[in-house]
Design a protein around this motif. Structure first.
Motif, PDB file in Angstrom:
ATOM      1  N   GLY A  97       0.786  -1.223   0.000  1.00 43.20           N
ATOM      2  CA  GLY A  97       0.000   0.000   0.000  1.00 43.20           C
ATOM      3  C   GLY A  97       0.816   1.270   0.000  1.00 43.20           C
ATOM      4  O   GLY A  97       0.322   2.319   0.427  1.00 43.20           O
ATOM      5  N   PHE A  98       2.071   1.206  -0.433  1.00 41.61           N
ATOM      6  CA  PHE A  98       2.999   2.349  -0.439  1.00 41.61           C
ATOM      7  C   PHE A  98       3.416   2.749   0.973  1.00 41.61           C
ATOM      8  O   PHE A  98       4.235   3.638   1.143  1.00 41.61           O
ATOM      9  N   VAL A  99       2.868   2.086   1.987  1.00 47.83           N
ATOM     10  CA  VAL A  99       3.093   2.438   3.387  1.00 47.83           C
ATOM     11  C   VAL A  99       3.862   1.336   4.110  1.00 47.83           C
ATOM     12  O   VAL A  99       4.707   1.608   4.965  1.00 47.83           O
ATOM     13  N   LEU A 100       3.563   0.093   3.783  1.00 46.56           N
ATOM     14  CA  LEU A 100       4.172  -1.070   4.409  1.00 46.56           C
ATOM     15  C   LEU A 100       5.088  -1.758   3.402  1.00 46.56           C
ATOM     16  O   LEU A 100       5.221  -1.336   2.274  1.00 46.56           O
ATOM     17  N   GLY A 101       5.697  -2.846   3.837  1.00 45.20           N
ATOM     18  CA  GLY A 101       6.506  -3.659   2.936  1.00 45.20           C
ATOM     19  C   GLY A 101       7.990  -3.472   3.149  1.00 45.20           C
ATOM     20  O   GLY A 101       8.469  -2.360   3.405  1.00 45.20           O
ATOM     21  N   THR A 102       8.717  -4.586   3.057  1.00 47.59           N
ATOM     22  CA  THR A 102      10.163  -4.580   3.268  1.00 47.59           C
ATOM     23  C   THR A 102      10.819  -5.586   2.331  1.00 47.59           C
ATOM     24  O   THR A 102      10.146  -6.423   1.718  1.00 47.59           O
ATOM     25  N   LEU A 103      12.130  -5.530   2.261  1.00 51.35           N
ATOM     26  CA  LEU A 103      12.880  -6.536   1.517  1.00 51.35           C
ATOM     27  C   LEU A 103      12.651  -7.921   2.105  1.00 51.35           C
ATOM     28  O   LEU A 103      12.535  -8.912   1.373  1.00 51.35           O
ATOM     29  N   ASP A 104      12.587  -7.998   3.429  1.00 51.69           N
ATOM     30  CA  ASP A 104      12.361  -9.296   4.079  1.00 51.69           C
ATOM     31  C   ASP A 104      11.015  -9.886   3.687  1.00 51.69           C
ATOM     32  O   ASP A 104      10.871 -11.102   3.527  1.00 51.69           O
ATOM     33  N   GLU A 131       5.576   9.286   5.125  1.00 53.90           N
ATOM     34  CA  GLU A 131       6.759  10.122   5.325  1.00 53.90           C
ATOM     35  C   GLU A 131       7.301  10.643   3.992  1.00 53.90           C
ATOM     36  O   GLU A 131       7.826  11.764   3.914  1.00 53.90           O
ATOM     37  N   ASN A 132       7.161   9.809   2.950  1.00 56.22           N
ATOM     38  CA  ASN A 132       7.669  10.171   1.623  1.00 56.22           C
ATOM     39  C   ASN A 132       6.561   9.945   0.599  1.00 56.22           C
ATOM     40  O   ASN A 132       6.477   8.881  -0.019  1.00 56.22           O
ATOM     41  N   PRO A 133       5.679  10.935   0.398  1.00 59.62           N
ATOM     42  CA  PRO A 133       4.547  10.748  -0.506  1.00 59.62           C
ATOM     43  C   PRO A 133       4.970  10.774  -1.975  1.00 59.62           C
ATOM     44  O   PRO A 133       6.128  11.070  -2.303  1.00 59.62           O
ATOM     45  N   TYR A 134       3.998  10.456  -2.831  1.00 59.38           N
ATOM     46  CA  TYR A 134       4.207  10.496  -4.279  1.00 59.38           C
ATOM     47  C   TYR A 134       4.862  11.815  -4.686  1.00 59.38           C
ATOM     48  O   TYR A 134       4.480  12.862  -4.184  1.00 59.38           O
ATOM     49  N   PRO A 135       5.883  11.807  -5.554  1.00 58.41           N
ATOM     50  CA  PRO A 135       6.382  10.678  -6.353  1.00 58.41           C
ATOM     51  C   PRO A 135       7.654  10.023  -5.815  1.00 58.41           C
ATOM     52  O   PRO A 135       8.437   9.470  -6.590  1.00 58.41           O
ATOM     53  N   ALA A 136       7.877  10.072  -4.501  1.00 56.49           N
ATOM     54  CA  ALA A 136       9.147   9.593  -3.945  1.00 56.49           C
ATOM     55  C   ALA A 136       9.429   8.147  -4.325  1.00 56.49           C
ATOM     56  O   ALA A 136      10.529   7.821  -4.787  1.00 56.49           O
ATOM     57  N   ALA A 137       8.457   7.256  -4.128  1.00 52.28           N
ATOM     58  CA  ALA A 137       8.685   5.837  -4.421  1.00 52.28           C
ATOM     59  C   ALA A 137       8.976   5.625  -5.901  1.00 52.28           C
ATOM     60  O   ALA A 137       9.877   4.859  -6.273  1.00 52.28           O
ATOM     61  N   LEU A 138       8.226   6.299  -6.768  1.00 51.69           N
ATOM     62  CA  LEU A 138       8.461   6.162  -8.208  1.00 51.69           C
ATOM     63  C   LEU A 138       9.822   6.707  -8.596  1.00 51.69           C
ATOM     64  O   LEU A 138      10.518   6.119  -9.436  1.00 51.69           O
ATOM     65  N   ASP A 139      10.228   7.821  -7.996  1.00 49.90           N
ATOM     66  CA  ASP A 139      11.569   8.353  -8.270  1.00 49.90           C
ATOM     67  C   ASP A 139      12.641   7.329  -7.908  1.00 49.90           C
ATOM     68  O   ASP A 139      13.621   7.139  -8.645  1.00 49.90           O
ATOM     69  N   ASP A 140      12.467   6.669  -6.764  1.00 53.95           N
ATOM     70  CA  ASP A 140      13.443   5.658  -6.347  1.00 53.95           C
ATOM     71  C   ASP A 140      13.489   4.501  -7.352  1.00 53.95           C
ATOM     72  O   ASP A 140      14.567   3.994  -7.697  1.00 53.95           O
ATOM     73  N   CYS A 141      12.326   4.072  -7.818  1.00 51.39           N
ATOM     74  CA  CYS A 141      12.278   2.971  -8.784  1.00 51.39           C
ATOM     75  C   CYS A 141      12.933   3.375 -10.094  1.00 51.39           C
ATOM     76  O   CYS A 141      13.667   2.577 -10.707  1.00 51.39           O
ATOM     77  N   PHE A 142      12.678   4.578 -10.533  1.00 49.46           N
ATOM     78  CA  PHE A 142      13.288   5.097 -11.764  1.00 49.46           C
ATOM     79  C   PHE A 142      14.810   5.125 -11.631  1.00 49.46           C
ATOM     80  O   PHE A 142      15.538   4.665 -12.518  1.00 49.46           O
ATOM     81  N   ASP A 143      15.306   5.663 -10.525  1.00 48.29           N
ATOM     82  CA  ASP A 143      16.752   5.755 -10.307  1.00 48.29           C
ATOM     83  C   ASP A 143      17.387   4.373 -10.204  1.00 48.29           C
ATOM     84  O   ASP A 143      18.477   4.130 -10.737  1.00 48.29           O
ATOM     85  N   TYR A 229      -0.347   7.702   0.175  1.00 45.86           N
ATOM     86  CA  TYR A 229       0.574   7.804  -0.954  1.00 45.86           C
ATOM     87  C   TYR A 229       0.560   9.210  -1.551  1.00 45.86           C
ATOM     88  O   TYR A 229       1.617   9.789  -1.824  1.00 45.86           O
ATOM     89  N   LEU A 230      -0.631   9.773  -1.753  1.00 45.82           N
ATOM     90  CA  LEU A 230      -0.705  11.119  -2.328  1.00 45.82           C
ATOM     91  C   LEU A 230      -0.234  12.173  -1.337  1.00 45.82           C
ATOM     92  O   LEU A 230       0.373  13.176  -1.729  1.00 45.82           O
TER      93      LEU A 230
END
Length: 323
Positions: A97-104, A131-143, A229-230
């Motif tokens: 949900g853009f809020v939870l989730g980890t590598l583990d 803490e880091n709303p859109y587009p932070a996660a997408l920026d990380d994926c792009f990079d 997320y927004l």
């Protein structure tokens, strides 16, 4: 579950019914009432000391991004070596949900995909909302995608054979990444693997009503995740990189495998997105996984349907590599 079973109950198989009961016993409050911090503690996953799928090599990586350093893991299929040449790789983006989730939390599924497909799997820890709303996660994926292609040779990866995939929010990020790369005229992934992706912010398809109280992800919790997320400072319309269904066209995107769960508020949105891809000339394979609810894909060893879905992903990737 109590005696007043919900109407969808008979659509769940025995594995899903068992897990749904455990969730009901464990999750006493909806995620939206717990809040991000408490939900992360309660729902966080720690891999077992001995993973179900052994791999000889899993690299823990740190890579540069505009936001700073990002953590990732690279799962190498056994038999990888210089003599076998560079491997194709799947960039895997976890759900939550853009809020939870980890590598583990996706360790087991990444291991299983690597072992069964022969592809390396690159799992990314992107920044989380609120803490880091859109587009932070997408920026990380792009990079991270750009870094992986630049660094591929040193990692034993073929830079021209990189796919992208993810589950739920990760599925959103995977297809949004494809859209962003297309819009910028940059090289696309060779395929996108979308597992019950969150692609629409209208919440209007029938599954939002039919499965409003589904296990693990209710309709109300899904809306709350979207709001996180927004972010509270978001104003104006939502663009297609946040909600991919809003894209004017999906032409030019890579071939897609779309998996949905039968009992899931997001089901109809994801299936409608697959149909739009098809209408816009994108090769699509879409499968509705019977008997299960949102979140099943990463629960290796819990649902029989998980094994079947991972097998389909592995076949899809092998077919992409052989094409």
């Amino acid at each position: 579950m109590n005696d007043a079973q919900p109407p969808y109950w008979d659509q769940l198989d025995a594995d899903a019914q068992f897990v749904a009961r455990l969730i009901a016993e464990t999750l006493k409050k909806p995620v939206r009432e717990l809040g991000p911090e408490a939900a992360r503690k309660l729902l966080g996953t720690t891999p077992p000391e001995r993973p179900l799928t052994h791999l000889d090599r899993v690299d823990r990586l740190t890579l540069p991004a505009r936001s700073g350093e990002l953590r990732a893991r690279l799962y190498h299929p056994d038999g990888s070596s210089e003599s076998t040449g560079p491997r194709p790789a799947l960039v895997y983006l976890h759900g939550g949900g853009f809020v939870l989730g980890t590598l583990d939390g996706v360790d087991e599924v990444c291991r299983a995909i690597a072992a069964r497909s022969g592809w390396a799997v690159f799992s990314l820890e992107y920044r989380l909302a609120p803490e880091n709303p859109y587009p932070a996660a997408l920026d990380d994926c792009f990079d991270a995608f750009a870094w992986l292609r630049r660094s591929a040779a040193g990692l034993g990866i073929d830079p021209d054979m990189v796919a992208v995939g993810g589950d739920s929010a990760g599925g959103n990020l995977a297809t949004a990444l494809c859209l962003k790369l297309r819009d910028l005229g940059l090289a696309q992934p060779v395929s996108q693997v979308l597992v019950y992706p969150a692609v629409d912010d209208s919440f209007a398809t029938p599954s939002w009503t039919e499965f409003a109280d589904a296990p693990l992800l209710t309709g109300a919790d899904a809306r709350w995740f979207w709001e996180q997320y927004l972010g509270p400072d978001h104003v104006g319309g939502v663009d297609h990189l946040a909600a991919p269904m809003r894209a004017e066209s999906l032409r030019g995107l890579p071939p897609a495998l779309v998996l949905t769960a039968a009992v899931d508020p997001l089901r109809d949105d994801a299936e409608a997105y697959a149909e739009r891809l098809r209408r816009d000339g994108v090769e699509v394979t879409a499968t509705r996984c019977a008997g299960v609810f949102h979140g099943f894909f990463t629960e290796v060893g819990v649902f029989a349907r998980t094994d079947e879905a991972i097998a389909q992903v592995a076949r899809h990737l092998r077919d992409v590599a052989d094409a």
